[in-house]
Design a protein around this motif. Structure first.
Motif, mmCIF file in Angstrom:
data_model
loop_
_atom_site.group_PDB
_atom_site.id
_atom_site.type_symbol
_atom_site.label_atom_id
_atom_site.label_comp_id
_atom_site.label_asym_id
_atom_site.label_seq_id
_atom_site.Cartn_x
_atom_site.Cartn_y
_atom_site.Cartn_z
ATOM 1 N N VAL A 15 0.842 -1.195 0.000
ATOM 2 C CA VAL A 15 0.000 0.000 0.000
ATOM 3 C C VAL A 15 0.875 1.242 0.000
ATOM 4 C CG1 VAL A 15 -1.925 -1.138 1.182
ATOM 5 C CG2 VAL A 15 -0.219 0.084 2.514
ATOM 6 N N ARG A 16 0.303 2.313 -0.502
ATOM 7 C CA ARG A 16 0.965 3.608 -0.449
ATOM 8 C C ARG A 16 0.429 4.324 0.783
ATOM 9 N NH1 ARG A 16 3.794 5.943 -3.880
ATOM 10 N NH2 ARG A 16 2.945 4.880 -5.685
ATOM 11 N N LEU A 17 1.310 4.536 1.752
ATOM 12 C CA LEU A 17 0.922 5.213 2.976
ATOM 13 C C LEU A 17 0.627 6.679 2.682
ATOM 14 C CD1 LEU A 17 3.593 3.684 5.373
ATOM 15 C CD2 LEU A 17 1.264 2.883 4.932
ATOM 16 N N GLN A 18 -0.011 7.345 3.628
ATOM 17 C CA GLN A 18 -0.399 8.735 3.405
ATOM 18 C C GLN A 18 0.797 9.662 3.230
ATOM 19 O OE1 GLN A 18 -3.108 9.465 6.631
ATOM 20 N NE2 GLN A 18 -4.847 8.850 5.387
ATOM 21 N N ASN A 19 1.964 9.262 3.724
ATOM 22 C CA ASN A 19 3.170 10.080 3.536
ATOM 23 C C ASN A 19 3.848 9.804 2.193
ATOM 24 O OD1 ASN A 19 4.439 7.631 3.893
ATOM 25 N ND2 ASN A 19 5.379 8.162 5.838
ATOM 26 N N GLY A 20 3.247 8.919 1.386
ATOM 27 C CA GLY A 20 3.765 8.615 0.056
ATOM 28 C C GLY A 20 4.665 7.397 -0.024
ATOM 29 N N LEU A 21 5.121 6.902 1.111
ATOM 30 C CA LEU A 21 5.981 5.719 1.115
ATOM 31 C C LEU A 21 5.182 4.455 0.842
ATOM 32 C CD1 LEU A 21 8.214 6.487 4.227
ATOM 33 C CD2 LEU A 21 8.804 6.769 1.812
ATOM 34 N N THR A 56 -4.838 6.948 10.238
ATOM 35 C CA THR A 56 -6.067 7.733 10.099
ATOM 36 C C THR A 56 -7.014 7.407 11.240
ATOM 37 O OG1 THR A 56 -7.142 6.022 8.773
ATOM 38 C CG2 THR A 56 -5.882 7.683 7.575
ATOM 39 N N ARG A 57 -8.120 8.085 11.226
ATOM 40 C CA ARG A 57 -9.133 7.764 12.232
ATOM 41 C C ARG A 57 -9.602 6.334 11.998
ATOM 42 N NH1 ARG A 57 -14.205 7.562 10.337
ATOM 43 N NH2 ARG A 57 -14.624 8.484 8.322
ATOM 44 N N PHE A 58 -10.058 5.721 13.047
ATOM 45 C CA PHE A 58 -10.477 4.329 12.954
ATOM 46 C C PHE A 58 -11.896 4.248 12.410
ATOM 47 C CE2 PHE A 58 -7.444 4.546 16.521
ATOM 48 C CZ PHE A 58 -6.430 3.809 15.946
ATOM 49 N N ALA A 105 -10.084 -8.153 4.347
ATOM 50 C CA ALA A 105 -10.575 -7.116 5.264
ATOM 51 C C ALA A 105 -9.527 -6.017 5.433
ATOM 52 C CB ALA A 105 -10.935 -7.726 6.610
ATOM 53 N N PHE A 106 -8.252 -6.394 5.494
ATOM 54 C CA PHE A 106 -7.179 -5.415 5.604
ATOM 55 C C PHE A 106 -7.133 -4.528 4.363
ATOM 56 C CE2 PHE A 106 -2.577 -4.420 4.926
ATOM 57 C CZ PHE A 106 -2.495 -3.424 5.890
ATOM 58 N N ILE A 107 -7.289 -5.108 3.198
ATOM 59 C CA ILE A 107 -7.315 -4.333 1.958
ATOM 60 C C ILE A 107 -8.449 -3.316 1.999
ATOM 61 C CG2 ILE A 107 -7.769 -4.489 -0.534
ATOM 62 C CD1 ILE A 107 -6.148 -7.157 -0.448
ATOM 63 N N SER A 108 -9.622 -3.728 2.452
ATOM 64 C CA SER A 108 -10.758 -2.804 2.567
ATOM 65 C C SER A 108 -10.457 -1.675 3.542
ATOM 66 C CB SER A 108 -12.014 -3.554 3.022
ATOM 67 O OG SER A 108 -12.428 -4.465 2.039
ATOM 68 N N ALA A 109 -9.797 -2.002 4.647
ATOM 69 C CA ALA A 109 -9.440 -0.984 5.630
ATOM 70 C C ALA A 109 -8.455 0.025 5.034
ATOM 71 C CB ALA A 109 -8.848 -1.640 6.874
ATOM 72 N N CYS A 110 -7.504 -0.458 4.258
ATOM 73 C CA CYS A 110 -6.538 0.445 3.626
ATOM 74 C C CYS A 110 -7.224 1.396 2.657
ATOM 75 C CB CYS A 110 -5.460 -0.350 2.896
ATOM 76 S SG CYS A 110 -4.318 -1.178 4.014
ATOM 77 N N CYS A 167 -7.722 5.698 2.889
ATOM 78 C CA CYS A 167 -7.072 6.455 1.806
ATOM 79 C C CYS A 167 -5.626 6.029 1.588
ATOM 80 C CB CYS A 167 -7.157 7.958 2.071
ATOM 81 S SG CYS A 167 -8.846 8.564 2.123
ATOM 82 N N MET A 168 -5.393 4.735 1.678
ATOM 83 C CA MET A 168 -4.077 4.177 1.375
ATOM 84 C C MET A 168 -4.260 3.179 0.229
ATOM 85 S SD MET A 168 -2.492 3.611 5.173
ATOM 86 C CE MET A 168 -4.002 2.930 5.875
ATOM 87 N N PRO A 169 -4.088 3.653 -0.999
ATOM 88 C CA PRO A 169 -4.349 2.778 -2.153
ATOM 89 C C PRO A 169 -3.342 1.638 -2.251
ATOM 90 C CG PRO A 169 -3.387 4.850 -2.859
ATOM 91 C CD PRO A 169 -3.647 4.975 -1.390
#
Length: 98
Positions: free
Chosen positions: A14-20, A40-42, A69-74, A78-80
């Motif tokens: 996944v791409r984290l919100q900081n871009g990594l 992010t918020r839960f 389920a983890f993929i859906s959470a990502c 907003c972590m594509p």
């Protein structure tokens, strides 16, 4: 008693919100991230992913159900996902992003 990592059938990158980019290879790595590093918020998907990952550790559900389920959470957080079909393409993608 030592815990044994349960590896995913396919790693999840996944791409984290900081871009990594971060690649998750195991159930235990994913649980640690969900519990301690979630950026992010839960939301509902986060809670479900954490519950299913814990259940998969105890073999109550399949690790594949927890992975989905983890993929859906990502996605909710907003972590594509970064999709690659083979290691050579993944290396090329990382070089382009780097």
């Amino acid at each position: 008693m030592l815990a044994i990592d349960t590896l995913w059938s396919k790693p999840v990158t996944v791409r984290l919100q900081n871009g990594l980019l971060h690649t998750f290879h195991s159930l235990e790595d994913t649980i640690d991230f969900l519990e301690n590093e979630w950026p992010t918020r839960f939301g509902n998907h986060h809670r479900r992913a954490l519950d299913l990952c814990r259940a998969a550790q105890k073999r109550y559900v399949t690790s594949e159900a927890a992975r989905e389920a983890f993929i859906s959470a990502c996605l909710e957080g907003c972590m594509p996902l970064v999709l690659t079909s083979n290691p050579q393409r993944r290396s090329a993608a990382i070089q382009l992003l780097g």
